[in-house]
Design a protein around this motif. Structure first.
Motif, PDB file in Angstrom:
ATOM      1  N   ALA A   1      32.154  43.864  39.873  1.00  0.00           N
ATOM      2  CA  ALA A   1      30.842  43.880  40.541  1.00  0.00           C
ATOM      3  C   ALA A   1      30.989  44.212  42.030  1.00  0.00           C
ATOM      4  CB  ALA A   1      30.138  42.537  40.348  1.00  0.00           C
ATOM      5  N   ALA A   2      32.011  43.652  42.681  1.00  0.00           N
ATOM      6  CA  ALA A   2      32.202  43.908  44.117  1.00  0.00           C
ATOM      7  C   ALA A   2      32.538  45.378  44.374  1.00  0.00           C
ATOM      8  CB  ALA A   2      33.299  43.001  44.668  1.00  0.00           C
ATOM      9  N   VAL A   3      33.374  45.956  43.494  1.00  0.00           N
ATOM     10  CA  VAL A   3      33.744  47.369  43.665  1.00  0.00           C
ATOM     11  C   VAL A   3      32.523  48.254  43.408  1.00  0.00           C
ATOM     12  CG1 VAL A   3      35.149  49.260  42.757  1.00  0.00           C
ATOM     13  CG2 VAL A   3      36.181  47.015  43.117  1.00  0.00           C
ATOM     14  N   ARG A   4      31.778  47.932  42.368  1.00  0.00           N
ATOM     15  CA  ARG A   4      30.597  48.742  42.056  1.00  0.00           C
ATOM     16  C   ARG A   4      29.627  48.715  43.234  1.00  0.00           C
ATOM     17  NH1 ARG A   4      30.738  52.583  39.673  1.00  0.00           N
ATOM     18  NH2 ARG A   4      31.120  52.011  37.530  1.00  0.00           N
ATOM     19  N   ASN A   5      29.461  47.546  43.802  1.00  0.00           N
ATOM     20  CA  ASN A   5      28.568  47.358  44.934  1.00  0.00           C
ATOM     21  C   ASN A   5      29.034  48.170  46.149  1.00  0.00           C
ATOM     22  OD1 ASN A   5      26.363  46.164  46.085  1.00  0.00           O
ATOM     23  ND2 ASN A   5      27.558  44.494  46.974  1.00  0.00           N
ATOM     24  N   ALA A   6      30.359  48.175  46.392  1.00  0.00           N
ATOM     25  CA  ALA A   6      30.890  48.857  47.584  1.00  0.00           C
ATOM     26  C   ALA A   6      30.978  50.368  47.395  1.00  0.00           C
ATOM     27  CB  ALA A   6      32.281  48.297  47.903  1.00  0.00           C
ATOM     28  N   CYS A   7      31.240  50.827  46.174  1.00  0.00           N
ATOM     29  CA  CYS A   7      31.554  52.250  45.973  1.00  0.00           C
ATOM     30  C   CYS A   7      30.453  53.046  45.276  1.00  0.00           C
ATOM     31  CB  CYS A   7      32.859  52.391  45.193  1.00  0.00           C
ATOM     32  SG  CYS A   7      34.269  51.670  46.058  1.00  0.00           S
TER      33      CYS A   7
ATOM     34  N   VAL B   1      40.903  44.183  47.355  1.00  0.00           N
ATOM     35  CA  VAL B   1      40.545  45.129  46.286  1.00  0.00           C
ATOM     36  C   VAL B   1      39.459  46.077  46.784  1.00  0.00           C
ATOM     37  CG1 VAL B   1      39.446  45.332  44.021  1.00  0.00           C
ATOM     38  CG2 VAL B   1      41.242  43.636  44.376  1.00  0.00           C
ATOM     39  N   VAL B   2      38.441  45.538  47.434  1.00  0.00           N
ATOM     40  CA  VAL B   2      37.325  46.381  47.901  1.00  0.00           C
ATOM     41  C   VAL B   2      37.806  47.327  48.997  1.00  0.00           C
ATOM     42  CG1 VAL B   2      35.105  46.319  49.111  1.00  0.00           C
ATOM     43  CG2 VAL B   2      35.513  44.802  47.159  1.00  0.00           C
TER      44      VAL B   2
ATOM     45  N   VAL C   1      45.190  52.116  41.562  1.00  0.00           N
ATOM     46  CA  VAL C   1      45.439  50.707  41.251  1.00  0.00           C
ATOM     47  C   VAL C   1      45.224  49.970  42.560  1.00  0.00           C
ATOM     48  CG1 VAL C   1      47.185  49.017  40.545  1.00  0.00           C
ATOM     49  CG2 VAL C   1      47.155  51.302  39.521  1.00  0.00           C
ATOM     50  N   THR C   2      44.440  48.916  42.541  1.00  0.00           N
ATOM     51  CA  THR C   2      44.169  48.193  43.786  1.00  0.00           C
ATOM     52  C   THR C   2      45.212  47.086  43.962  1.00  0.00           C
ATOM     53  OG1 THR C   2      42.520  46.882  42.597  1.00  0.00           O
ATOM     54  CG2 THR C   2      41.716  48.792  43.855  1.00  0.00           C
ATOM     55  N   VAL C   3      44.899  45.868  43.516  1.00  0.00           N
ATOM     56  CA  VAL C   3      45.868  44.771  43.615  1.00  0.00           C
ATOM     57  C   VAL C   3      46.283  44.407  42.195  1.00  0.00           C
ATOM     58  CG1 VAL C   3      46.223  42.381  44.346  1.00  0.00           C
ATOM     59  CG2 VAL C   3      44.753  43.895  45.704  1.00  0.00           C
ATOM     60  N   LEU C   4      47.585  44.358  41.939  1.00  0.00           N
ATOM     61  CA  LEU C   4      48.049  43.987  40.595  1.00  0.00           C
ATOM     62  C   LEU C   4      47.521  42.591  40.262  1.00  0.00           C
ATOM     63  CD1 LEU C   4      51.776  45.133  40.773  1.00  0.00           C
ATOM     64  CD2 LEU C   4      49.926  46.225  39.502  1.00  0.00           C
ATOM     65  N   THR C   5      47.026  42.427  39.048  1.00  0.00           N
ATOM     66  CA  THR C   5      46.450  41.120  38.697  1.00  0.00           C
ATOM     67  C   THR C   5      47.521  40.045  38.544  1.00  0.00           C
ATOM     68  OG1 THR C   5      46.403  41.932  36.444  1.00  0.00           O
ATOM     69  CG2 THR C   5      44.315  41.902  37.611  1.00  0.00           C
ATOM     70  N   SER C   6      48.776  40.462  38.525  1.00  0.00           N
ATOM     71  CA  SER C   6      49.855  39.469  38.450  1.00  0.00           C
ATOM     72  C   SER C   6      50.129  38.835  39.818  1.00  0.00           C
ATOM     73  CB  SER C   6      51.128  40.136  37.915  1.00  0.00           C
ATOM     74  OG  SER C   6      51.400  41.315  38.650  1.00  0.00           O
ATOM     75  N   LEU C   7      49.514  39.374  40.881  1.00  0.00           N
ATOM     76  CA  LEU C   7      49.724  38.816  42.218  1.00  0.00           C
ATOM     77  C   LEU C   7      48.580  37.887  42.592  1.00  0.00           C
ATOM     78  CD1 LEU C   7      50.874  42.010  44.200  1.00  0.00           C
ATOM     79  CD2 LEU C   7      52.282  40.144  43.333  1.00  0.00           C
ATOM     80  N   GLY C   8      48.899  36.613  42.788  1.00  0.00           N
ATOM     81  CA  GLY C   8      47.900  35.655  43.262  1.00  0.00           C
ATOM     82  C   GLY C   8      47.906  35.624  44.783  1.00  0.00           C
ATOM     83  N   PRO C   9      47.007  34.824  45.381  1.00  0.00           N
ATOM     84  CA  PRO C   9      46.894  34.762  46.842  1.00  0.00           C
ATOM     85  C   PRO C   9      48.212  34.428  47.544  1.00  0.00           C
ATOM     86  CG  PRO C   9      45.111  33.565  45.787  1.00  0.00           C
ATOM     87  CD  PRO C   9      46.037  33.997  44.698  1.00  0.00           C
ATOM     88  N   GLN C  10      49.000  33.504  46.951  1.00  0.00           N
ATOM     89  CA  GLN C  10      50.256  33.107  47.616  1.00  0.00           C
ATOM     90  C   GLN C  10      51.256  34.255  47.660  1.00  0.00           C
ATOM     91  OE1 GLN C  10      51.704  29.635  45.631  1.00  0.00           O
ATOM     92  NE2 GLN C  10      50.423  28.257  46.847  1.00  0.00           N
ATOM     93  N   GLU C  11      51.362  34.938  46.528  1.00  0.00           N
ATOM     94  CA  GLU C  11      52.323  36.046  46.458  1.00  0.00           C
ATOM     95  C   GLU C  11      51.870  37.193  47.361  1.00  0.00           C
ATOM     96  OE1 GLU C  11      55.978  37.193  45.383  1.00  0.00           O
ATOM     97  OE2 GLU C  11      55.042  35.273  44.936  1.00  0.00           O
ATOM     98  N   LEU C  12      50.546  37.413  47.424  1.00  0.00           N
ATOM     99  CA  LEU C  12      50.026  38.464  48.313  1.00  0.00           C
ATOM    100  C   LEU C  12      50.351  38.138  49.763  1.00  0.00           C
ATOM    101  CD1 LEU C  12      46.515  39.422  46.902  1.00  0.00           C
ATOM    102  CD2 LEU C  12      48.484  40.932  47.234  1.00  0.00           C
ATOM    103  N   ALA C  13      50.194  36.863  50.140  1.00  0.00           N
ATOM    104  CA  ALA C  13      50.496  36.458  51.514  1.00  0.00           C
ATOM    105  C   ALA C  13      51.978  36.682  51.819  1.00  0.00           C
ATOM    106  CB  ALA C  13      50.116  34.999  51.727  1.00  0.00           C
ATOM    107  N   ARG C  14      52.826  36.428  50.834  1.00  0.00           N
ATOM    108  CA  ARG C  14      54.274  36.594  51.053  1.00  0.00           C
ATOM    109  C   ARG C  14      54.638  38.055  51.300  1.00  0.00           C
ATOM    110  NH1 ARG C  14      58.280  34.001  47.013  1.00  0.00           N
ATOM    111  NH2 ARG C  14      59.669  34.310  48.764  1.00  0.00           N
ATOM    112  N   VAL C  15      53.867  39.002  50.716  1.00  0.00           N
ATOM    113  CA  VAL C  15      54.169  40.416  50.989  1.00  0.00           C
ATOM    114  C   VAL C  15      53.305  40.947  52.145  1.00  0.00           C
ATOM    115  CG1 VAL C  15      55.053  40.938  48.679  1.00  0.00           C
ATOM    116  CG2 VAL C  15      52.612  41.266  49.151  1.00  0.00           C
ATOM    117  N   GLY C  16      52.724  40.026  52.910  1.00  0.00           N
ATOM    118  CA  GLY C  16      52.031  40.426  54.135  1.00  0.00           C
ATOM    119  C   GLY C  16      50.577  40.811  53.949  1.00  0.00           C
TER     120      GLY C  16
END
Ligand code: C5P
Length: 234
Positions: free
Chosen positions: A162-168, A139-140, A115-130
């Motif tokens: 698409a970004a994951v497919r491209n990277a992996c 995600v990539v 699992v990469t980043v939970l889709t329930s976490l937006g940019p603000q919440e991600l910033a709050r957890v560092g």
């Protein structure tokens, strides 16, 4: 794409309902996804009952603990006959590697996804957890760590396929929820794609819950989704 990419999410604590849905959809989907709601209610016995129905089972357990503990849990799940399970990539490479290696000693090793980043976490919440970086970058980054750890693939939102497919590269499973047929109720999903769009973007497995489980005729819906993707159901 030749095999059936549809996995139905049986999000219910009702074992009989889960069995009924699994039976009725058995010829129209490629597998079943069981999450914490079902697993917390019915544990390994419920899991075994669904596995015995014959479809591949994806246990959406999202393990996140120290490597030794996750390895023990991974060995137990794979030993039960689960086809796929997942761990949080943010648990680190050593933990992911331990999960994968633990499956190798079982009769049929399960595929392990991150699992990469939970889709329930937006940019603000991600910033709050560092985690202040862009969601797609994070995600990539986590998908690349999962690949380094020897995992089989990732779960990500349609937006990041698409970004994951491209990277992996092509030899890496991409599993995506947030799938809605054209014109369907979104429910609480925000970032959605149609099945055709998700496959076009590079997804291998589409996890679909309510559009199938809440339908009057789930089999007919599954068949129409397969038609859209261009896969014949068995
Ligand atoms: O009913 P619906 O099609 O929205 O179900 C999607 C399934 O995928 C649910 O089991 C949900 O928990 C799961 N899921 C998700 N988004 C994630 C991870 C899992 O919708 N980021």
């Amino acid at each position: 794409m030749t095999s059936n990419p549809l996995y139905v999410a049986l999000d219910t604590p009702d074992l009989e309902r889960a069995l009924m849905l699994a039976r009725s959809l058995s010829a129209a989907v490629g597998g079943i996804k069981l999450g914490l709601e079902f697993l917390s209610a019915h544990g390994p016995d419920g899991l075994r009952r669904l596995i015995d129905e014959g479809l591949p089972v994806f246990a959406d357990v999202k393990f996140h603990d120290i490597p030794n503990t996750v390895a023990g849990a991974a060995r137990a799940l794979s030993g039960l006959g689960v086809g796929i399970f997942n761990v949080h990539a943010s648990g680190g490479v050593a933990m992911m590697r331990a999960a994968k290696e633990a499956t190798l000693g079982t009769a049929v090793p399960a595929k392990v996804l991150a699992v990469t980043v939970l889709t329930s976490l937006g940019p603000q919440e991600l910033a709050r957890v560092g985690q202040g970086m862009k969601v797609e970058e994070q995600v990539v980054r986590l998908a690349a760590l999962a690949q380094e750890a020897g995992l089989d693939g990732v779960v990500c939102s349609p937006r990041e396929i698409a970004a994951v497919r491209n990277a992996c590269g092509s030899n890496f499973l991409i599993v995506t929820p947030g799938i809605r047929p054209k014109g369907a109720e979104l429910g609480d999903q925000v970032r959605v794609m149609t099945p055709g769009e998700a496959v076009q973007a590079g997804a291998d497995i589409l996890v679909i819950g309510r559009p199938l489980t809440a339908a009057k005729d789930p089999v007919a819906v599954a068949r129409s989704l397969l038609l859209e993707i261009g896969v014949g159901s068995s």
